[in-house]
Design a protein around this motif. Structure first.
Motif, PDB file in Angstrom:
ATOM      1  N   GLY A   1       0.793  -1.222   0.000  1.00  0.00           N
ATOM      2  CA  GLY A   1       0.000   0.000   0.000  1.00  0.00           C
ATOM      3  C   GLY A   1       0.822   1.267   0.000  1.00  0.00           C
ATOM      4  N   LEU A   2       0.122   2.381   0.218  1.00  0.00           N
ATOM      5  CA  LEU A   2       0.778   3.682   0.301  1.00  0.00           C
ATOM      6  C   LEU A   2       1.717   3.732   1.498  1.00  0.00           C
ATOM      7  N   THR A   3       2.750   4.548   1.390  1.00  0.00           N
ATOM      8  CA  THR A   3       3.518   4.903   2.573  1.00  0.00           C
ATOM      9  C   THR A   3       2.733   5.958   3.348  1.00  0.00           C
ATOM     10  N   SER A   4       3.116   6.170   4.596  1.00  0.00           N
ATOM     11  CA  SER A   4       2.430   7.210   5.365  1.00  0.00           C
ATOM     12  C   SER A   4       2.683   8.583   4.744  1.00  0.00           C
ATOM     13  N   LEU A   5       3.868   8.816   4.182  1.00  0.00           N
ATOM     14  CA  LEU A   5       4.142  10.093   3.527  1.00  0.00           C
ATOM     15  C   LEU A   5       3.264  10.271   2.293  1.00  0.00           C
ATOM     16  N   GLN A   6       3.065   9.217   1.505  1.00  0.00           N
ATOM     17  CA  GLN A   6       2.173   9.317   0.347  1.00  0.00           C
ATOM     18  C   GLN A   6       0.751   9.647   0.786  1.00  0.00           C
ATOM     19  N   GLY A   7       0.324   9.060   1.905  1.00  0.00           N
ATOM     20  CA  GLY A   7      -0.998   9.390   2.426  1.00  0.00           C
ATOM     21  C   GLY A   7      -1.111  10.856   2.778  1.00  0.00           C
ATOM     22  N   GLN A   8      -0.097  11.394   3.449  1.00  0.00           N
ATOM     23  CA  GLN A   8      -0.090  12.813   3.772  1.00  0.00           C
ATOM     24  C   GLN A   8      -0.086  13.667   2.504  1.00  0.00           C
ATOM     25  N   GLN A   9       0.720  13.272   1.529  1.00  0.00           N
ATOM     26  CA  GLN A   9       0.786  14.036   0.284  1.00  0.00           C
ATOM     27  C   GLN A   9      -0.566  14.053  -0.416  1.00  0.00           C
ATOM     28  N   GLY A  10      -1.246  12.915  -0.429  1.00  0.00           N
ATOM     29  CA  GLY A  10      -2.561  12.858  -1.061  1.00  0.00           C
ATOM     30  C   GLY A  10      -3.536  13.823  -0.414  1.00  0.00           C
ATOM     31  N   ILE A  11      -3.541  13.867   0.915  1.00  0.00           N
ATOM     32  CA  ILE A  11      -4.444  14.777   1.618  1.00  0.00           C
ATOM     33  C   ILE A  11      -4.043  16.231   1.382  1.00  0.00           C
ATOM     34  N   ARG A  12      -2.760  16.507   1.388  1.00  0.00           N
ATOM     35  CA  ARG A  12      -2.316  17.890   1.169  1.00  0.00           C
ATOM     36  C   ARG A  12      -2.715  18.401  -0.204  1.00  0.00           C
ATOM     37  N   LEU A  13      -2.811  17.498  -1.173  1.00  0.00           N
ATOM     38  CA  LEU A  13      -3.181  17.889  -2.534  1.00  0.00           C
ATOM     39  C   LEU A  13      -4.692  18.047  -2.711  1.00  0.00           C
ATOM     40  N   LEU A  14      -5.433  17.987  -1.611  1.00  0.00           N
ATOM     41  CA  LEU A  14      -6.867  18.300  -1.632  1.00  0.00           C
ATOM     42  C   LEU A  14      -7.119  19.796  -1.522  1.00  0.00           C
ATOM     43  N   GLN A  15      -6.085  20.561  -1.228  1.00  0.00           N
ATOM     44  CA  GLN A  15      -6.271  21.982  -0.947  1.00  0.00           C
ATOM     45  C   GLN A  15      -6.958  22.694  -2.112  1.00  0.00           C
ATOM     46  N   GLY A  16      -7.957  23.519  -1.770  1.00  0.00           N
ATOM     47  CA  GLY A  16      -8.691  24.284  -2.764  1.00  0.00           C
ATOM     48  C   GLY A  16      -9.984  23.643  -3.204  1.00  0.00           C
ATOM     49  N   LEU A  17     -10.220  22.385  -2.814  1.00  0.00           N
ATOM     50  CA  LEU A  17     -11.483  21.734  -3.161  1.00  0.00           C
ATOM     51  C   LEU A  17     -12.594  22.196  -2.211  1.00  0.00           C
ATOM     52  N   ASN A  18     -13.830  21.986  -2.636  1.00  0.00           N
ATOM     53  CA  ASN A  18     -15.003  22.378  -1.852  1.00  0.00           C
ATOM     54  C   ASN A  18     -15.357  21.232  -0.904  1.00  0.00           C
ATOM     55  N   LEU A  19     -14.595  21.100   0.160  1.00  0.00           N
ATOM     56  CA  LEU A  19     -14.753  19.978   1.083  1.00  0.00           C
ATOM     57  C   LEU A  19     -15.854  20.265   2.102  1.00  0.00           C
ATOM     58  N   VAL A  20     -16.652  19.226   2.401  1.00  0.00           N
ATOM     59  CA  VAL A  20     -17.769  19.382   3.337  1.00  0.00           C
ATOM     60  C   VAL A  20     -17.682  18.430   4.525  1.00  0.00           C
ATOM     61  N   GLY A  21     -16.654  17.611   4.580  1.00  0.00           N
ATOM     62  CA  GLY A  21     -16.503  16.682   5.694  1.00  0.00           C
ATOM     63  C   GLY A  21     -15.482  15.622   5.348  1.00  0.00           C
ATOM     64  N   ALA A  22     -15.029  14.891   6.371  1.00  0.00           N
ATOM     65  CA  ALA A  22     -14.009  13.870   6.158  1.00  0.00           C
ATOM     66  C   ALA A  22     -14.031  12.884   7.316  1.00  0.00           C
ATOM     67  N   ASP A  23     -13.444  11.721   7.072  1.00  0.00           N
ATOM     68  CA  ASP A  23     -13.307  10.738   8.147  1.00  0.00           C
ATOM     69  C   ASP A  23     -12.028   9.937   7.987  1.00  0.00           C
ATOM     70  N   VAL A  24     -11.575   9.371   9.110  1.00  0.00           N
ATOM     71  CA  VAL A  24     -10.539   8.344   9.151  1.00  0.00           C
ATOM     72  C   VAL A  24     -11.158   7.144   9.844  1.00  0.00           C
ATOM     73  N   VAL A  25     -11.164   6.006   9.150  1.00  0.00           N
ATOM     74  CA  VAL A  25     -11.861   4.833   9.670  1.00  0.00           C
ATOM     75  C   VAL A  25     -10.940   3.605   9.674  1.00  0.00           C
ATOM     76  N   GLU A  26     -11.442   2.559  10.324  1.00  0.00           N
ATOM     77  CA  GLU A  26     -10.834   1.223  10.347  1.00  0.00           C
ATOM     78  C   GLU A  26      -9.533   1.142  11.143  1.00  0.00           C
ATOM     79  N   VAL A  27      -9.319   2.070  12.085  1.00  0.00           N
ATOM     80  CA  VAL A  27      -8.224   1.912  13.047  1.00  0.00           C
ATOM     81  C   VAL A  27      -8.687   0.941  14.127  1.00  0.00           C
ATOM     82  N   SER A  28      -7.975  -0.171  14.265  1.00  0.00           N
ATOM     83  CA  SER A  28      -8.366  -1.224  15.210  1.00  0.00           C
ATOM     84  C   SER A  28      -7.262  -1.424  16.239  1.00  0.00           C
ATOM     85  N   PRO A  29      -7.357  -0.752  17.386  1.00  0.00           N
ATOM     86  CA  PRO A  29      -6.291  -0.812  18.388  1.00  0.00           C
ATOM     87  C   PRO A  29      -5.908  -2.220  18.855  1.00  0.00           C
ATOM     88  N   PRO A  30      -6.833  -3.193  18.936  1.00  0.00           N
ATOM     89  CA  PRO A  30      -6.394  -4.518  19.386  1.00  0.00           C
ATOM     90  C   PRO A  30      -5.327  -5.158  18.495  1.00  0.00           C
TER      91      PRO A  30
END
Length: 328
Positions: A262-291
């Motif tokens: 999969g993506l590296t954590s840096l690629q994930g950050q880069q993908g989100i940073r390249l959202l700048q300027g879009l008409n965003l109305v909400g967001a989520d981070v899901v499927e973190v399973s601490p166990p």
């Protein structure tokens, strides 16, 4: 120690006390603020009733709150603080019913409808990916939303286990069918892993969803992929959903359905940073399973991705204010 206030903009708790002390809130923000006083509400959905294999994401919001205390207030690239652009607070957790899927979906939808009617943008910590369906129902009732979706899986399957239509593998098929998600303005990034059949992505692609497989990301690079995604969603209202399993499990082992490559954590950050300027109305981070986590790595990674998303939501809010003259 009280939280500081810049004007009427809540700020994270100051550095006068250690980050491991005090009540854990998202990014050390004020807890339980009145909805009407906020522009962005950070919300937990401690629920994994849609999980079909390894459960545990119901514990995600609590550990994401804990890990978020490590995230400082200013973005390291833009040198901008989201707390100076928007009023942000921790609104706590949505009440859920751990033994009734349909009741929980209704509870989540009602919660987010109240946020939407109060013009508060939600930033959500899941929870499994079925969590996103009632959020889209609440935000996309008047107009179907576009979506940029980071994930290892398309989550557009039809049914599981004898016809069950509501699982963490089906939310976006249901959302398209219900008319709250526009498939022609939906982009899925990082899709990979073994399939049930060669037809797994057929419904999504036949209905206009753009599926960008991980191999394409590796070949084209994040900048090109995100330029394509931006062109597809345009300037209409757009939601962002970040499944932590879009990252290679070496960066995020604590998830229910890990897929290598999969993506590296840096690629994930880069993908989100390249959202700048879009008409965003909400967001989520899901499927973190601490166990299934190791050394709280996935929780820290998830909280950091939430901060990246918070920066983009705050910027989108600020730009809308400027465009209407409210920020002058």
């Amino acid at each position: 120690m009280n939280h500081s206030i810049q004007g009427d903009y809540p700020q994270p708790q100051s550095g006068e006390i250690p980050r491991y002390s005090g009540l854990p809130t998202f990014f050390r923000l004020p807890f339980g603020a009145q909805i009407a006083s906020l522009d962005i509400g950070v919300v937990g959905v401690p629920w994994d009733g849609g999980t079909t294999n390894r459960a545990g994401t119901r514990h995600g919001p609590r550990e994401l709150r804990n890990a978020s205390s490590l995230v400082r207030r200013m973005h390291p690239v833009t040198f901008q603080s989201p707390y100076d652009l928007a009023r942000v607070g921790d609104l706590g957790d949505v009440p859920v019913n751990p033994v009734d899927v349909q009741d929980t979906l209704a509870l989540i939808e009602a919660w987010y409808r109240a946020l939407h009617e109060s013009k508060v943008m939600p930033l959500t910590a899941g929870g499994d990916h079925l969590t996103t369906l009632p959020i889209l129902r609440a935000l996309g009732r008047e107009q179907p939303l576009g979506m940029i979706h980071f994930d290892a899986h398309s989550d557009t399957n039809d049914t599981y286990f004898g016809g069950e239509r509501f699982t963490h593998g089906t939310p976006f098929r249901r959302a398209v069918e219900e008319g709250v998600l526009d498939p022609k303005r939906t982009v899925q990034i990082g899709i990979r892993g073994a399939l049930f059949s060669e037809k797994d992505h057929g419904w999504a692609e036949a209905n206009g969803i753009t599926v960008i497989r991980m191999e394409q990301v590796a070949e084209e690079g994040m900048a090109a992929v995100m330029a394509r995604a931006r062109a597809i969603v345009g300037q209409q209202p757009t939601y962002v959903s970040f499944d932590i399993d879009v990252l290679d499990p070496v960066y995020a082992p604590g998830t229910g359905t890990p897929e290598i490559g999969g993506l590296t954590s840096l690629q994930g950050q880069q993908g989100i940073r390249l959202l700048q300027g879009l008409n965003l109305v909400g967001a989520d981070v899901v499927e973190v399973s601490p166990p299934f986590d190791q050394g709280n790595l996935t929780s820290l990674t998830g909280a950091t991705m939430m901060f990246e998303l918070l920066c983009q939501l705050a910027d989108a809010h600020h730009q809308r204010r400027l465009s209407t003259g409210a920020g002058e």
